[in-house]
Design an enzyme around this catalytic site. Structure first.
Site, PDB file in Angstrom:
ATOM      1  N   TYR A 187     -36.359 -23.404  79.623  1.00 27.15           N
ATOM      2  CA  TYR A 187     -35.632 -22.471  78.767  1.00 27.15           C
ATOM      3  C   TYR A 187     -36.578 -21.592  77.957  1.00 27.15           C
ATOM      4  O   TYR A 187     -37.589 -22.043  77.434  1.00 27.15           O
ATOM      5  CB  TYR A 187     -34.727 -23.238  77.800  1.00 27.15           C
ATOM      6  CG  TYR A 187     -33.534 -23.864  78.464  1.00 27.15           C
ATOM      7  CD1 TYR A 187     -32.508 -23.074  78.975  1.00 27.15           C
ATOM      8  CD2 TYR A 187     -33.427 -25.250  78.564  1.00 27.15           C
ATOM      9  CE1 TYR A 187     -31.404 -23.653  79.579  1.00 27.15           C
ATOM     10  CE2 TYR A 187     -32.330 -25.842  79.160  1.00 27.15           C
ATOM     11  CZ  TYR A 187     -31.318 -25.035  79.665  1.00 27.15           C
ATOM     12  OH  TYR A 187     -30.225 -25.609  80.263  1.00 27.15           O
ATOM     13  N   ARG A 212     -33.030 -47.545  46.896  1.00 26.13           N
ATOM     14  CA  ARG A 212     -31.902 -47.355  47.817  1.00 26.13           C
ATOM     15  C   ARG A 212     -30.707 -48.188  47.333  1.00 26.13           C
ATOM     16  O   ARG A 212     -29.818 -47.688  46.661  1.00 26.13           O
ATOM     17  CB  ARG A 212     -32.305 -47.737  49.243  1.00 26.13           C
ATOM     18  CG  ARG A 212     -33.432 -46.880  49.810  1.00 26.13           C
ATOM     19  CD  ARG A 212     -33.680 -47.152  51.283  1.00 26.13           C
ATOM     20  NE  ARG A 212     -33.949 -48.558  51.581  1.00 26.13           N
ATOM     21  CZ  ARG A 212     -34.437 -48.995  52.738  1.00 26.13           C
ATOM     22  NH1 ARG A 212     -34.691 -48.129  53.720  1.00 26.13           N
ATOM     23  NH2 ARG A 212     -34.668 -50.278  52.939  1.00 26.13           N
ATOM     24  N   LYS A 254     -32.293 -54.912  64.125  1.00 25.91           N
ATOM     25  CA  LYS A 254     -31.415 -53.763  63.874  1.00 25.91           C
ATOM     26  C   LYS A 254     -31.809 -52.593  64.773  1.00 25.91           C
ATOM     27  O   LYS A 254     -32.880 -52.587  65.380  1.00 25.91           O
ATOM     28  CB  LYS A 254     -31.500 -53.350  62.403  1.00 25.91           C
ATOM     29  CG  LYS A 254     -32.882 -52.898  61.959  1.00 25.91           C
ATOM     30  CD  LYS A 254     -32.909 -52.545  60.477  1.00 25.91           C
ATOM     31  CE  LYS A 254     -34.301 -52.112  60.036  1.00 25.91           C
ATOM     32  NZ  LYS A 254     -34.322 -51.664  58.631  1.00 25.91           N
TER      33      LYS A 254
END
Length: 368
Positions: free
Chosen positions: A263, A134, A40
Protein backbone atom coordinates in the site's frame (compact mmCIF):
# COMPACT_ATOMS: atom_id res chain seq x y z
CA UNK A 1 -11.34 -15.66 17.03
CA UNK A 2 -10.72 -18.25 14.32
CA UNK A 3 -7.30 -19.91 14.52
CA UNK A 4 -5.43 -20.28 11.24
CA UNK A 5 -4.41 -23.92 11.31
CA UNK A 6 -4.50 -24.09 7.49
CA UNK A 7 -1.99 -21.28 6.97
CA UNK A 8 1.81 -21.70 7.22
CA UNK A 9 2.24 -19.25 10.10
CA UNK A 10 2.67 -20.53 13.64
CA UNK A 11 4.09 -19.93 17.10
CA UNK A 12 6.20 -22.53 18.88
CA UNK A 13 6.18 -22.54 22.68
CA UNK A 14 9.05 -24.36 24.34
CA UNK A 15 7.58 -25.88 27.49
CA UNK A 16 11.03 -26.95 28.68
CA UNK A 17 12.07 -23.30 28.75
CA UNK A 18 9.07 -22.39 30.92
CA UNK A 19 9.82 -25.26 33.29
CA UNK A 20 13.48 -24.25 33.52
CA UNK A 21 12.65 -20.63 34.29
CA UNK A 22 10.26 -21.70 37.03
CA UNK A 23 12.69 -24.20 38.52
CA UNK A 24 15.53 -21.67 38.55
CA UNK A 25 13.31 -19.15 40.33
CA UNK A 26 12.08 -21.73 42.83
CA UNK A 27 15.65 -22.73 43.64
CA UNK A 28 16.33 -19.25 44.99
CA UNK A 29 13.10 -18.97 46.98
CA UNK A 30 12.63 -20.13 50.58
CA UNK A 31 10.52 -23.30 50.69
CA UNK A 32 7.79 -21.38 52.51
CA UNK A 33 7.23 -19.02 49.56
CA UNK A 34 4.78 -20.12 46.86
CA UNK A 35 5.26 -19.32 43.19
CA UNK A 36 2.11 -18.26 41.39
CA UNK A 37 2.22 -18.31 37.60
CA UNK A 38 0.81 -15.15 36.02
CA UNK A 39 -1.11 -16.31 32.94
CA UNK A 40 -3.19 -13.24 32.15
CA UNK A 41 -3.53 -11.96 28.57
CA UNK A 42 -3.46 -15.50 27.17
CA UNK A 43 -0.27 -16.13 29.16
CA UNK A 44 1.36 -13.05 27.65
CA UNK A 45 0.55 -14.46 24.22
CA UNK A 46 1.90 -17.93 24.98
CA UNK A 47 -1.45 -19.71 25.48
CA UNK A 48 -3.15 -19.71 28.88
CA UNK A 49 -4.21 -23.35 29.23
CA UNK A 50 -1.06 -25.07 28.04
CA UNK A 51 1.18 -22.66 29.94
CA UNK A 52 -0.86 -23.22 33.10
CA UNK A 53 -0.46 -26.98 32.72
CA UNK A 54 3.28 -26.60 32.18
CA UNK A 55 3.65 -24.25 35.14
CA UNK A 56 1.74 -26.59 37.43
CA UNK A 57 3.92 -29.51 36.34
CA UNK A 58 6.97 -27.39 37.20
CA UNK A 59 5.69 -26.69 40.70
CA UNK A 60 3.61 -23.51 40.50
CA UNK A 61 1.19 -23.40 43.43
CA UNK A 62 -1.45 -21.22 41.81
CA UNK A 63 -2.30 -18.74 39.08
CA UNK A 64 -2.88 -15.02 38.69
CA UNK A 65 -5.10 -13.60 35.95
CA UNK A 66 -6.39 -10.16 35.05
CA UNK A 67 -10.11 -10.82 34.59
CA UNK A 68 -12.68 -13.26 35.92
CA UNK A 69 -13.21 -14.80 32.47
CA UNK A 70 -9.59 -15.99 32.46
CA UNK A 71 -10.08 -17.61 35.85
CA UNK A 72 -13.25 -19.35 34.68
CA UNK A 73 -11.42 -20.60 31.58
CA UNK A 74 -8.87 -22.26 33.85
CA UNK A 75 -11.60 -23.88 35.94
CA UNK A 76 -13.33 -25.14 32.78
CA UNK A 77 -10.03 -26.56 31.53
CA UNK A 78 -9.72 -28.77 34.60
CA UNK A 79 -7.91 -26.63 37.16
CA UNK A 80 -10.66 -27.30 39.68
CA UNK A 81 -8.80 -27.09 42.98
CA UNK A 82 -5.98 -24.70 42.13
CA UNK A 83 -5.60 -21.30 43.72
CA UNK A 84 -6.58 -18.57 41.24
CA UNK A 85 -6.46 -14.83 41.95
CA UNK A 86 -8.05 -12.18 39.73
CA UNK A 87 -5.75 -9.15 39.86
CA UNK A 88 -8.05 -6.70 38.10
CA UNK A 89 -11.45 -5.26 38.86
CA UNK A 90 -14.50 -7.55 38.97
CA UNK A 91 -18.11 -6.39 38.81
CA UNK A 92 -20.05 -6.72 42.07
CA UNK A 93 -22.73 -8.73 40.29
CA UNK A 94 -20.10 -11.34 39.40
CA UNK A 95 -18.85 -11.80 42.97
CA UNK A 96 -21.15 -14.76 43.56
CA UNK A 97 -19.93 -16.46 40.37
CA UNK A 98 -16.38 -16.15 41.65
CA UNK A 99 -17.34 -17.41 45.09
CA UNK A 100 -19.10 -20.50 43.71
CA UNK A 101 -16.01 -21.30 41.64
CA UNK A 102 -13.61 -20.73 44.56
CA UNK A 103 -11.86 -17.90 42.73
CA UNK A 104 -10.15 -15.22 44.82
CA UNK A 105 -10.92 -11.61 43.91
CA UNK A 106 -9.05 -8.36 44.37
CA UNK A 107 -10.80 -5.72 46.48
CA UNK A 108 -9.61 -2.12 46.32
CA UNK A 109 -12.70 -0.13 47.40
CA UNK A 110 -14.73 -0.30 50.59
CA UNK A 111 -18.05 0.26 48.84
CA UNK A 112 -17.51 -2.80 46.64
CA UNK A 113 -18.18 -5.00 49.67
CA UNK A 114 -21.55 -3.43 50.44
CA UNK A 115 -24.72 -5.44 49.80
CA UNK A 116 -23.05 -8.42 48.16
CA UNK A 117 -25.30 -11.39 47.48
CA UNK A 118 -23.26 -14.54 48.02
CA UNK A 119 -24.12 -18.24 48.06
CA UNK A 120 -20.61 -19.31 49.06
CA UNK A 121 -17.60 -17.84 50.84
CA UNK A 122 -15.82 -15.22 48.78
CA UNK A 123 -12.07 -15.08 49.26
CA UNK A 124 -10.68 -11.58 48.80
CA UNK A 125 -7.22 -10.05 48.51
CA UNK A 126 -6.89 -6.43 49.61
CA UNK A 127 -4.97 -4.37 47.06
CA UNK A 128 -2.81 -1.61 48.51
CA UNK A 129 -1.86 1.34 46.33
CA UNK A 130 1.61 1.96 47.69
CA UNK A 131 2.65 4.11 44.76
CA UNK A 132 1.61 2.47 41.49
CA UNK A 133 -1.42 4.76 41.29
CA UNK A 134 -3.84 2.34 39.63
CA UNK A 135 -5.99 0.31 42.03
CA UNK A 136 -5.84 0.00 45.79
CA UNK A 137 -6.62 1.45 49.20
CA UNK A 138 -4.15 4.03 50.46
CA UNK A 139 -4.68 4.38 54.21
CA UNK A 140 -4.52 2.23 57.31
CA UNK A 141 -8.06 3.33 58.17
CA UNK A 142 -9.42 1.87 54.92
CA UNK A 143 -7.52 -1.36 55.51
CA UNK A 144 -8.87 -1.77 59.04
CA UNK A 145 -12.44 -1.06 57.97
CA UNK A 146 -12.26 -3.64 55.18
CA UNK A 147 -10.74 -6.13 57.62
CA UNK A 148 -13.60 -5.47 60.04
CA UNK A 149 -16.18 -5.93 57.28
CA UNK A 150 -14.71 -9.28 56.31
CA UNK A 151 -14.52 -10.37 59.94
CA UNK A 152 -18.17 -9.53 60.56
CA UNK A 153 -19.43 -11.21 57.39
CA UNK A 154 -19.10 -14.98 57.57
CA UNK A 155 -19.28 -15.19 53.76
CA UNK A 156 -16.16 -13.06 53.30
CA UNK A 157 -12.62 -14.28 53.91
CA UNK A 158 -9.73 -11.80 53.84
CA UNK A 159 -7.36 -14.32 52.33
CA UNK A 160 -4.60 -11.97 51.18
CA UNK A 161 -3.13 -8.50 50.98
CA UNK A 162 -0.77 -7.27 48.29
CA UNK A 163 0.72 -4.40 46.34
CA UNK A 164 2.48 -3.88 43.03
CA UNK A 165 5.81 -2.12 42.57
CA UNK A 166 6.15 0.56 39.89
CA UNK A 167 9.96 0.56 39.67
CA UNK A 168 11.04 -2.96 40.62
CA UNK A 169 12.58 -3.31 37.16
CA UNK A 170 14.98 -0.44 37.79
CA UNK A 171 18.37 -0.56 39.50
CA UNK A 172 17.66 2.62 41.48
CA UNK A 173 15.62 1.47 44.49
CA UNK A 174 14.52 4.58 46.42
CA UNK A 175 10.93 4.60 45.09
CA UNK A 176 10.73 0.83 45.49
CA UNK A 177 11.76 1.20 49.13
CA UNK A 178 9.16 3.93 49.68
CA UNK A 179 6.45 1.65 48.32
CA UNK A 180 7.58 -1.27 50.45
CA UNK A 181 7.59 0.89 53.60
CA UNK A 182 4.07 2.17 52.90
CA UNK A 183 2.81 -1.35 52.28
CA UNK A 184 4.35 -2.62 55.50
CA UNK A 185 2.72 0.20 57.45
CA UNK A 186 -0.70 -0.81 56.17
CA UNK A 187 0.04 -4.51 56.65
CA UNK A 188 1.01 -4.06 60.30
CA UNK A 189 -2.14 -2.03 60.95
CA UNK A 190 -4.28 -5.14 60.48
CA UNK A 191 -5.35 -7.05 63.57
CA UNK A 192 -4.75 -10.39 61.87
CA UNK A 193 -2.23 -11.22 59.17
CA UNK A 194 -3.96 -12.73 56.11
CA UNK A 195 -2.87 -16.13 54.82
CA UNK A 196 -1.15 -14.63 51.79
CA UNK A 197 0.97 -11.50 51.84
CA UNK A 198 2.49 -10.95 48.40
CA UNK A 199 4.29 -8.06 46.73
CA UNK A 200 6.88 -9.45 44.30
CA UNK A 201 6.42 -9.52 40.55
CA UNK A 202 9.10 -11.02 38.29
CA UNK A 203 11.47 -8.08 38.66
CA UNK A 204 11.15 -7.86 42.42
CA UNK A 205 11.47 -11.61 42.87
CA UNK A 206 14.65 -11.65 40.79
CA UNK A 207 16.33 -8.59 42.31
CA UNK A 208 14.75 -8.32 45.77
CA UNK A 209 14.20 -11.92 46.95
CA UNK A 210 14.02 -10.79 50.58
CA UNK A 211 10.50 -9.42 50.06
CA UNK A 212 8.93 -12.67 48.91
CA UNK A 213 6.57 -12.80 51.91
CA UNK A 214 4.21 -15.77 51.31
CA UNK A 215 4.11 -15.87 47.50
CA UNK A 216 5.53 -14.28 44.37
CA UNK A 217 3.69 -13.49 41.16
CA UNK A 218 5.97 -14.85 38.43
CA UNK A 219 4.96 -13.38 35.09
CA UNK A 220 7.16 -12.08 32.29
CA UNK A 221 10.26 -13.99 33.38
CA UNK A 222 8.42 -17.30 33.44
CA UNK A 223 8.33 -16.88 29.67
CA UNK A 224 12.07 -16.22 29.56
CA UNK A 225 11.82 -12.48 29.02
CA UNK A 226 13.63 -9.84 31.06
CA UNK A 227 11.40 -7.36 32.94
CA UNK A 228 13.50 -4.50 31.57
CA UNK A 229 16.67 -4.05 29.55
CA UNK A 230 18.15 -2.08 32.46
CA UNK A 231 18.39 -5.12 34.72
CA UNK A 232 19.34 -7.71 32.09
CA UNK A 233 22.96 -7.96 33.29
CA UNK A 234 21.89 -8.12 36.96
CA UNK A 235 19.74 -11.25 36.78
CA UNK A 236 20.61 -14.12 39.13
CA UNK A 237 20.21 -16.72 36.37
CA UNK A 238 19.80 -16.87 32.61
CA UNK A 239 16.25 -16.69 31.35
CA UNK A 240 15.23 -19.00 28.50
CA UNK A 241 12.76 -17.45 26.02
CA UNK A 242 9.88 -19.80 25.32
CA UNK A 243 8.26 -18.22 22.25
CA UNK A 244 9.29 -18.38 18.60
CA UNK A 245 7.27 -17.06 15.65
CA UNK A 246 7.60 -18.60 12.21
CA UNK A 247 6.00 -18.37 8.80
CA UNK A 248 6.73 -19.51 5.25
CA UNK A 249 7.14 -17.75 1.93
CA UNK A 250 3.95 -18.21 -0.06
CA UNK A 251 5.12 -16.25 -3.10
CA UNK A 252 8.62 -15.42 -4.36
CA UNK A 253 9.31 -13.14 -7.29
CA UNK A 254 11.97 -10.93 -8.81
CA UNK A 255 11.43 -7.18 -8.96
CA UNK A 256 12.79 -4.98 -11.71
CA UNK A 257 14.06 -1.45 -11.05
CA UNK A 258 11.03 0.81 -10.59
CA UNK A 259 8.70 -1.93 -9.32
CA UNK A 260 6.88 -1.01 -6.08
CA UNK A 261 5.24 -3.14 -3.38
CA UNK A 262 2.38 -2.82 -0.88
CA UNK A 263 0.00 0.00 0.00
CA UNK A 264 1.10 3.51 -0.84
CA UNK A 265 3.91 2.22 -3.05
CA UNK A 266 6.28 3.33 -0.29
CA UNK A 267 9.00 0.90 -1.37
CA UNK A 268 10.39 0.92 -4.92
CA UNK A 269 13.19 -1.32 -6.14
CA UNK A 270 16.27 0.47 -7.46
CA UNK A 271 17.81 -2.69 -8.87
CA UNK A 272 16.80 -6.25 -9.64
CA UNK A 273 15.99 -8.01 -6.38
CA UNK A 274 14.07 -10.97 -4.97
CA UNK A 275 11.15 -10.49 -2.61
CA UNK A 276 8.78 -12.84 -0.81
CA UNK A 277 5.24 -12.49 0.48
CA UNK A 278 4.55 -13.83 3.98
CA UNK A 279 1.06 -14.86 5.18
CA UNK A 280 1.05 -12.75 8.35
CA UNK A 281 0.06 -9.16 9.01
CA UNK A 282 -1.18 -6.65 11.51
CA UNK A 283 -4.39 -8.62 12.07
CA UNK A 284 -2.16 -11.24 13.69
CA UNK A 285 -0.24 -8.75 15.84
CA UNK A 286 2.59 -8.02 13.42
CA UNK A 287 1.73 -4.34 13.50
CA UNK A 288 2.50 -1.83 10.76
CA UNK A 289 5.42 -0.40 12.72
CA UNK A 290 7.35 -3.59 11.91
CA UNK A 291 7.96 -2.13 8.46
CA UNK A 292 11.72 -1.60 8.16
CA UNK A 293 12.52 -4.26 10.75
CA UNK A 294 13.91 -7.62 9.65
CA UNK A 295 13.34 -11.37 9.76
CA UNK A 296 15.66 -14.34 9.30
CA UNK A 297 15.75 -16.48 6.15
CA UNK A 298 18.32 -19.24 6.07
CA UNK A 299 20.03 -17.53 8.99
CA UNK A 300 20.40 -14.25 7.08
CA UNK A 301 18.68 -10.95 7.81
CA UNK A 302 15.93 -9.94 5.41
CA UNK A 303 14.27 -6.52 5.78
CA UNK A 304 10.51 -6.01 5.86
CA UNK A 305 9.73 -3.68 2.96
CA UNK A 306 6.71 -1.58 2.20
CA UNK A 307 3.77 -1.34 4.54
CA UNK A 308 2.71 -4.34 6.58
CA UNK A 309 -0.78 -5.33 5.40
CA UNK A 310 -3.65 -6.78 7.39
CA UNK A 311 -2.85 -10.37 6.39
CA UNK A 312 0.40 -10.23 4.44
CA UNK A 313 3.92 -8.83 4.70
CA UNK A 314 6.67 -8.49 2.09
CA UNK A 315 10.38 -9.02 2.70
CA UNK A 316 13.45 -8.39 0.56
CA UNK A 317 15.51 -11.55 0.09
CA UNK A 318 19.31 -11.76 -0.01
CA UNK A 319 18.95 -14.07 -3.01
CA UNK A 320 16.37 -16.32 -4.65
CA UNK A 321 14.58 -18.73 -2.30
CA UNK A 322 12.05 -21.45 -2.97
CA UNK A 323 8.38 -20.89 -2.21
CA UNK A 324 7.67 -22.61 1.10
CA UNK A 325 11.00 -21.61 2.66
CA UNK A 326 10.81 -21.06 6.41
CA UNK A 327 11.03 -17.54 7.82
CA UNK A 328 11.87 -16.72 11.44
CA UNK A 329 10.26 -13.58 12.82
CA UNK A 330 11.16 -14.23 16.47
CA UNK A 331 13.56 -17.02 17.33
CA UNK A 332 16.77 -18.72 16.22
CA UNK A 333 17.86 -19.65 12.70
CA UNK A 334 21.27 -21.05 11.75
CA UNK A 335 23.07 -19.44 14.69
CA UNK A 336 21.40 -16.05 14.43
CA UNK A 337 18.57 -14.86 16.67
CA UNK A 338 15.85 -12.24 16.67
CA UNK A 339 14.43 -11.75 20.15
CA UNK A 340 11.27 -10.13 21.46
CA UNK A 341 13.63 -7.54 22.95
CA UNK A 342 15.02 -6.79 19.49
CA UNK A 343 11.52 -6.25 18.15
CA UNK A 344 10.57 -4.16 21.19
CA UNK A 345 13.58 -1.91 20.75
CA UNK A 346 12.72 -1.31 17.09
CA UNK A 347 9.06 -0.68 17.90
CA UNK A 348 9.91 1.60 20.84
CA UNK A 349 7.98 -0.58 23.27
CA UNK A 350 8.58 -3.47 25.69
CA UNK A 351 8.85 -7.21 25.17
CA UNK A 352 5.55 -7.72 27.03
CA UNK A 353 3.67 -5.89 24.28
CA UNK A 354 5.46 -7.75 21.48
CA UNK A 355 4.22 -11.16 22.66
CA UNK A 356 0.83 -10.00 23.94
CA UNK A 357 0.05 -8.56 20.50
CA UNK A 358 0.31 -12.01 18.92
CA UNK A 359 -3.31 -13.07 18.92
CA UNK A 360 -5.11 -16.38 18.66
CA UNK A 361 -5.38 -16.28 14.87
CA UNK A 362 -1.83 -17.67 14.99
CA UNK A 363 -1.84 -21.30 16.17
CA UNK A 364 0.43 -22.29 19.05
CA UNK A 365 2.43 -25.49 18.82
CA UNK A 366 3.91 -26.79 22.07
CA UNK A 367 7.22 -28.60 22.05
CA UNK A 368 9.34 -30.42 24.62
Amino acid sequence: MVTGWHRPTWIEIDRAAIRENIKNEQNKLPESVDLWAVVKANAYGHGIIEVARTAKEAGAKGFCVAILDEALALREAGFQDDFILVLGATRKEDANLAAKNHISLTVFREDWLENLTLEATLRIHLKVDSGMGRLGIRTTEEARRIEATSTNDHQLQLEGIYTHFATADQLETSYFEQQLAKFQTILTSLKNRPTYVHTANSAASLLQPQIGFDAIRFGISMYGLTPSTEIKTSLPFELKPALALYTEMVHVKELAPGDSVSYGATYTATEREWVATLPIGYADGLIRHYSGFHVLVGGELAPIIGRVCMDQTIIKLPREFQTGSKVTIIGKDHGNTITADDAAQYLDTINYEVTCLLNERIPRKYIH
